[in-house]
Design a protein around this motif. Structure first.
Motif, short mmCIF file in Angstrom:
data_model
loop_
_atom_site.label_atom_id
_atom_site.label_comp_id
_atom_site.label_asym_id
_atom_site.label_seq_id
_atom_site.Cartn_x
_atom_site.Cartn_y
_atom_site.Cartn_z
N GLN A 4 1.09 -2.43 3.05
CA GLN A 4 2.23 -2.75 2.18
C GLN A 4 3.53 -2.23 2.77
O GLN A 4 4.56 -2.90 2.74
N ASN A 5 3.49 -1.01 3.33
CA ASN A 5 4.70 -0.40 3.86
C ASN A 5 5.31 -1.23 4.99
O ASN A 5 6.52 -1.23 5.18
N GLN A 6 4.47 -1.95 5.73
CA GLN A 6 4.99 -2.77 6.83
C GLN A 6 5.92 -3.86 6.33
O GLN A 6 6.77 -4.36 7.06
N PHE A 7 5.77 -4.25 5.05
CA PHE A 7 6.58 -5.32 4.49
C PHE A 7 7.79 -4.78 3.71
O PHE A 7 8.61 -5.55 3.25
N VAL A 8 7.87 -3.45 3.54
CA VAL A 8 9.03 -2.84 2.90
C VAL A 8 10.12 -2.68 3.95
O VAL A 8 9.94 -1.96 4.93
#
Length: 509
Positions: A4-8
């Motif tokens: 998920q963090n990769q898309f933030v």
């Protein structure tokens, strides 16, 4: 890092939450000569609080800002209102003695109470909340420093606790707690003071750059536009003093940048304000944005104009937040610039011993909410002729051999090395090789230049020689600015001055 963090994504541009969430008055530039009892330059927390105090005393005050009010360091703070300024008290005892170290604490504790009392008296809506301030150690080496700091607290009579854990997933050796500190929304707080200044007849001017002080039988502050302010007292609260007065402050201070991201997290911070004892620094506090709890993650400081690509500092804070709290969204990112004095105590008072009516306030070392307020209260007393017990502690004329002498030489050797290094640097990249929204030092017709290619493909080229003392500026990717590694001056992509001590723009090419 989670998937998920990769898309933030980090926000495209740096913009502090404080400015976007505070409705501030705007003021016109000064276009004609005027007079005042006191001319204050710099409308941050020090300048505004000083003006507020002096208009209450019946003084005719003119307050100038080179840009918009509260758009400098005050508008880019983490807004912790505390006398816990990192691991400082053990160091101060060793360098300036126990008596003066206690005065430093008392000055900042007085400032905390001043802010708290004013918020309560005026019923200010500024997200003010009482919080404990905590420094946590994650290594044995940092633990020793925290225990020494705890011992310093005992010597100085500072109320404190020593805990073992923090309420988030960082293993700690010790946690030093300074009780009953606070946090707030700094611009919503200062908005009340600005309104009170205007109501009392104080004059505020934006987009008015002060460049010099003419000294004769009267003082005159000279502005870039040509207008002058005749006055009895001049106070420079402009972060870096706009007027040096032979104090040679550029040799006695250095600038650091630090970074902040405002993140919506999976796990909320359970109260308190936190600061790591070790490096890289991690600073934590909560903030309410549009009714939801966010986390301000700060730190990763370095000397201005020196170090790695500045976007990597933002990324490091994002990665820390994801690892410890889990990140859903990052609403804001911004950076701030702070000045350090040789002995880490601010310079507040008469600019030199021979100038009784020209004052400065600078060098807050990232703790401007209390240091800046303490400065305002001291400056008020100096102007009105009242005795103040903190005058000698903060006087800009002081010189403490240890550590000032060592720091003076190391700071200025660092300046010299960057001056030489910049002059020897021969870039090979050309402006044509820059991508969209990319900047860098390039070779332009055989000379060193700074170039930025905006998203439309238009080039903005400047001479990279800083207009202060001739060092070569470097590109700041994270904030899209040109930063000087010698004395911390900063310039926009068009060459305009963003931060002093430079007061002239870079030459456009």
């Amino acid at each position: 890092m989670s998937e998920q963090n990769q898309f933030v994504k980090l926000p495209k541009g740096p913009e502090p939450y404080w400015r976007e969430s505070a409705s501030l008055q705007s003021f016109s530039p000064l276009k004609e000569d005027t007079e005042a009892d006191v001319c204050i330059v710099g409308a941050g927390i020090t300048g505004i609080t000083t003006a507020y105090q002096l208009v209450q005393d019946g003084y005719n005050v003119v307050l100038l800002d080179a840009d918009q009010i509260l758009n400098g360091t005050t508008g880019h703070t983490t807004a912790k209102v505390t006398a816990q300024h990192g691991l400082i008290y053990d160091e101060l005892i060793g360098h300036i003695g126990q008596e003066k170290a206690k005065l430093y604490y008392e000055a900042n504790n007085d400032a905390l109470h001043y802010i708290r009392d004013l918020v309560n008296q005026k019923h200010m809506v500024c997200d003010f909340s009482d919080q404990d301030a905590m420094i946590y150690a994650t290594t044995e080496q940092d633990n020793k420093k925290v225990l020494m700091e705890m011992d310093a607290y005992h010597k100085l009579g500072i109320p404190a606790d020593l805990n073992e854990k923090v309420p988030f997933a960082v293993p700690t050796k010790s946690v030093l707690v300074m009780k009953n500190q606070a946090q707030f929304h700094p611009l919503q707080y200062l908005k009340y003071l600005v309104e009170a200044i205007v109501e009392k007849g104080g004059k505020i001017y934006e987009q008015t750059v002060a460049t010099d002080v003419e000294e004769s039988t009267e003082l005159r502050v000279v502005t870039k536009g040509g207008s002058k302010i005749k006055c009895k007292h001049v106070i420079a609260c402009s972060h870096f003093p706009f007027y040096d007065g032979k104090g040679f402050f550029f040799t006695r201070m250095y600038a650091e940048r630090s970074y902040v991201v405002a993140a919506k997290t999976d796990k909320a911070l359970q109260g308190g304000m936190y600061l790591s004892a070790g490096q890289p620094t991690r600073s934590l506090r909560s903030v309410t944005i549009n009714g939801e709890k966010y986390l301000l993650i700060g730190g990763d400081g370095h000397k201005t104009g020196q170090g790695k690509d500045t976007m990597k500092h933002y990324q490091a804070l994002k990665d820390f937040g994801e690892e410890v709290f889990g990140i859903q969204d990052i609403a804001y990112r911004w950076s701030a610039q702070d000045l350090y004095t040789l002995d880490k105590v601010p310079y507040i008072g008469r600019i030199t011993s021979g100038k009784s009516n020209i004052f400065i306030a600078t060098g807050y070392r990232k703790w401007g909410m209390t240091n800046g307020t303490a400065a305002a209260l001291l400056l008020q007393d100096l102007v009105t002729g009242k005795k103040n017990k903190y005058e000698d502690l903060f006087t800009p004329s002081r010189f403490v051999a240890d550590p000032s002498l060592k720091k003076f030489f190391s700071t200025n050797m660092d300046v010299a090395s960057h001056l030489v290094e910049g002059k020897l640097d021969q870039p090979t990249k050309t402006p044509d090789e820059l991508g969209l929204d990319e900047g860098g030092v390039v070779s332009l017709n055989g000379r060193r230049a700074g170039a930025y290619k905006d998203e439309k493909g238009e080039l903005h080229c400047v001479d990279t020689t800083c207009t202060h003392l001739g060092c070569e500026v470097e590109w700041n990717h994270g904030d899209r600015s040109w930063d000087c590694p010698c004395h911390g001056s900063r310039f926009s992509i068009h060459g305009e001055v963003l931060e002093g001590p430079a007061d002239k723009p870079l030459e456009k090419l």
